[in-house]
Design a protein around this motif. Structure first.
Motif, PDB file in Angstrom:
ATOM      1  N   ALA A  71      64.815  32.381  48.830  1.00  0.00           N
ATOM      2  CA  ALA A  71      65.124  32.752  47.444  1.00  0.00           C
ATOM      3  C   ALA A  71      66.541  32.282  47.107  1.00  0.00           C
ATOM      4  CB  ALA A  71      64.996  34.265  47.304  1.00  0.00           C
ATOM      5  N   PRO A  72      66.909  32.355  45.833  1.00  0.00           N
ATOM      6  CA  PRO A  72      68.245  31.878  45.441  1.00  0.00           C
ATOM      7  C   PRO A  72      69.367  32.588  46.190  1.00  0.00           C
ATOM      8  CG  PRO A  72      66.907  32.301  43.507  1.00  0.00           C
ATOM      9  CD  PRO A  72      66.136  32.819  44.689  1.00  0.00           C
ATOM     10  N   ASN A  73      70.432  31.825  46.460  1.00  0.00           N
ATOM     11  CA  ASN A  73      71.644  32.390  47.020  1.00  0.00           C
ATOM     12  C   ASN A  73      72.211  33.363  45.992  1.00  0.00           C
ATOM     13  OD1 ASN A  73      74.558  32.632  47.591  1.00  0.00           O
ATOM     14  ND2 ASN A  73      74.175  31.076  49.136  1.00  0.00           N
ATOM     15  N   LEU A  74      72.651  34.518  46.438  1.00  0.00           N
ATOM     16  CA  LEU A  74      73.150  35.537  45.514  1.00  0.00           C
ATOM     17  C   LEU A  74      74.580  35.272  45.038  1.00  0.00           C
ATOM     18  CD1 LEU A  74      71.608  38.720  47.146  1.00  0.00           C
ATOM     19  CD2 LEU A  74      70.783  37.421  45.162  1.00  0.00           C
ATOM     20  N   SER A  75      75.280  34.324  45.671  1.00  0.00           N
ATOM     21  CA  SER A  75      76.610  33.947  45.187  1.00  0.00           C
ATOM     22  C   SER A  75      76.484  33.476  43.739  1.00  0.00           C
ATOM     23  CB  SER A  75      77.193  32.818  46.029  1.00  0.00           C
ATOM     24  OG  SER A  75      77.354  33.230  47.358  1.00  0.00           O
TER      25      SER A  75
ATOM     26  N   GLY B 148      76.422  37.015  39.110  1.00  0.00           N
ATOM     27  CA  GLY B 148      77.036  37.575  37.911  1.00  0.00           C
ATOM     28  C   GLY B 148      77.327  36.550  36.837  1.00  0.00           C
ATOM     29  N   VAL B 149      77.279  35.270  37.193  1.00  0.00           N
ATOM     30  CA  VAL B 149      77.460  34.191  36.226  1.00  0.00           C
ATOM     31  C   VAL B 149      76.100  33.715  35.718  1.00  0.00           C
ATOM     32  CG1 VAL B 149      78.307  31.821  35.918  1.00  0.00           C
ATOM     33  CG2 VAL B 149      79.623  33.450  37.276  1.00  0.00           C
ATOM     34  N   ARG B 150      75.135  33.621  36.626  1.00  0.00           N
ATOM     35  CA  ARG B 150      73.811  33.089  36.279  1.00  0.00           C
ATOM     36  C   ARG B 150      72.976  34.050  35.451  1.00  0.00           C
ATOM     37  NH1 ARG B 150      73.940  31.619  41.749  1.00  0.00           N
ATOM     38  NH2 ARG B 150      72.284  33.065  42.299  1.00  0.00           N
ATOM     39  N   TRP B 151      73.109  35.345  35.702  1.00  0.00           N
ATOM     40  CA  TRP B 151      72.266  36.328  35.034  1.00  0.00           C
ATOM     41  C   TRP B 151      73.113  37.465  34.478  1.00  0.00           C
ATOM     42  CZ3 TRP B 151      70.601  35.093  40.244  1.00  0.00           C
ATOM     43  CH2 TRP B 151      69.576  34.138  40.286  1.00  0.00           C
ATOM     44  N   SER B 152      72.662  38.023  33.377  1.00  0.00           N
ATOM     45  CA  SER B 152      73.321  39.198  32.793  1.00  0.00           C
ATOM     46  C   SER B 152      72.919  40.440  33.592  1.00  0.00           C
ATOM     47  CB  SER B 152      72.891  39.376  31.332  1.00  0.00           C
ATOM     48  OG  SER B 152      71.533  39.803  31.278  1.00  0.00           O
TER      49      SER B 152
ATOM     50  N   ARG C 194      68.696  43.502  36.346  1.00  0.00           N
ATOM     51  CA  ARG C 194      67.953  44.762  36.417  1.00  0.00           C
ATOM     52  C   ARG C 194      66.447  44.491  36.374  1.00  0.00           C
ATOM     53  NH1 ARG C 194      70.511  47.027  32.648  1.00  0.00           N
ATOM     54  NH2 ARG C 194      72.064  47.982  34.016  1.00  0.00           N
ATOM     55  N   LEU C 195      65.979  43.640  35.453  1.00  0.00           N
ATOM     56  CA  LEU C 195      64.546  43.343  35.375  1.00  0.00           C
ATOM     57  C   LEU C 195      64.055  42.661  36.646  1.00  0.00           C
ATOM     58  CD1 LEU C 195      61.822  43.297  33.994  1.00  0.00           C
ATOM     59  CD2 LEU C 195      62.547  41.228  32.756  1.00  0.00           C
ATOM     60  N   ARG C 196      64.849  41.774  37.206  1.00  0.00           N
ATOM     61  CA  ARG C 196      64.439  41.095  38.432  1.00  0.00           C
ATOM     62  C   ARG C 196      64.253  42.079  39.582  1.00  0.00           C
ATOM     63  NH1 ARG C 196      66.157  37.530  35.119  1.00  0.00           N
ATOM     64  NH2 ARG C 196      65.738  35.323  35.359  1.00  0.00           N
TER      65      ARG C 196
ATOM     66  N   THR D 225      79.218  41.488  40.072  1.00  0.00           N
ATOM     67  CA  THR D 225      80.573  41.153  40.530  1.00  0.00           C
ATOM     68  C   THR D 225      80.614  39.791  41.225  1.00  0.00           C
ATOM     69  OG1 THR D 225      80.440  42.170  42.734  1.00  0.00           O
ATOM     70  CG2 THR D 225      81.103  43.594  40.873  1.00  0.00           C
ATOM     71  N   LEU D 226      79.457  39.267  41.612  1.00  0.00           N
ATOM     72  CA  LEU D 226      79.408  37.984  42.342  1.00  0.00           C
ATOM     73  C   LEU D 226      79.530  36.860  41.328  1.00  0.00           C
ATOM     74  CD1 LEU D 226      76.596  38.723  44.951  1.00  0.00           C
ATOM     75  CD2 LEU D 226      79.073  38.958  45.199  1.00  0.00           C
ATOM     76  N   ARG D 227      80.740  36.388  41.117  1.00  0.00           N
ATOM     77  CA  ARG D 227      81.013  35.410  40.070  1.00  0.00           C
ATOM     78  C   ARG D 227      81.290  34.014  40.629  1.00  0.00           C
ATOM     79  NH1 ARG D 227      79.861  37.761  35.739  1.00  0.00           N
ATOM     80  NH2 ARG D 227      80.888  36.307  34.358  1.00  0.00           N
TER      81      ARG D 227
END
Length: 147
Positions: free
Chosen positions: A77-81, A84-88, A93-95, A144-146
């Motif tokens: 799955a996508p890297n979580l780094s 906070g920039v890629r998704w609001s 929350r929906l994911r 917070t992961l920006r």
């Protein structure tokens, strides 16, 4: 892939009992997000990071990210780094609540959905994987992961 998702979810269930159905809180999906907190308050960033990093939550079984203390991280799955920039906050929350709402073929478990699921063990039916508070804690951390 579906078997993998069920196996991952089973690992989470082994770590502790999920919340009961009575604890489910209503939410509204607006477009590709749940804009309002499930609890009415912001989550705790420190608790959210702990949930993401511990293997029982299953996050890092599929995702990787800025977790140097974890030598083995997922690559399905996508890297979580940069989450906070890629998704609001609402998109994150929906994911977490119901990733299948966005992609019916996803292998990511719906962590706060109990209806319409199949192949759920009898003792786990009617219970979400994570509580509303845990969802909010994880959202608080991921925003917070920006980088």
């Amino acid at each position: 892939m579906a078997r993998l998702a069920l196996t991952l979810a089973a690992g989470l269930f082994a770590a502790g009992a999920p919340a009961s159905a009575e604890e489910l809180r209503p939410y509204t999906v607006v477009g590709d997000a749940i804009p309002q907190s499930l609890t009415g308050t912001s989550g705790d960033v420190t608790r959210g990071r702990a949930l993401v990093v511990e293997r029982s939550s299953t996050c890092i079984l599929c995702h990787s990210g800025p977790f140097p203390e974890q030598a083995f991280q997922g690559d399905l799955a996508p890297n979580l780094s940069g989450s906070g920039v890629r998704w609001s906050e609402g998109q994150l929350r929906l994911r977490l609540v119901d990733a299948a709402h966005l992609n019916a073929a996803t292998i990511m478990p719906s962590y706060y959905r109990i209806d319409g699921l199949t192949r759920v063990g009898a003792s786990w039916r009617g219970k979400p994987i994570l509580s509303a508070e845990q969802i909010e804690d994880i959202v608080a951390y991921l925003v917070t992961l920006r980088n």
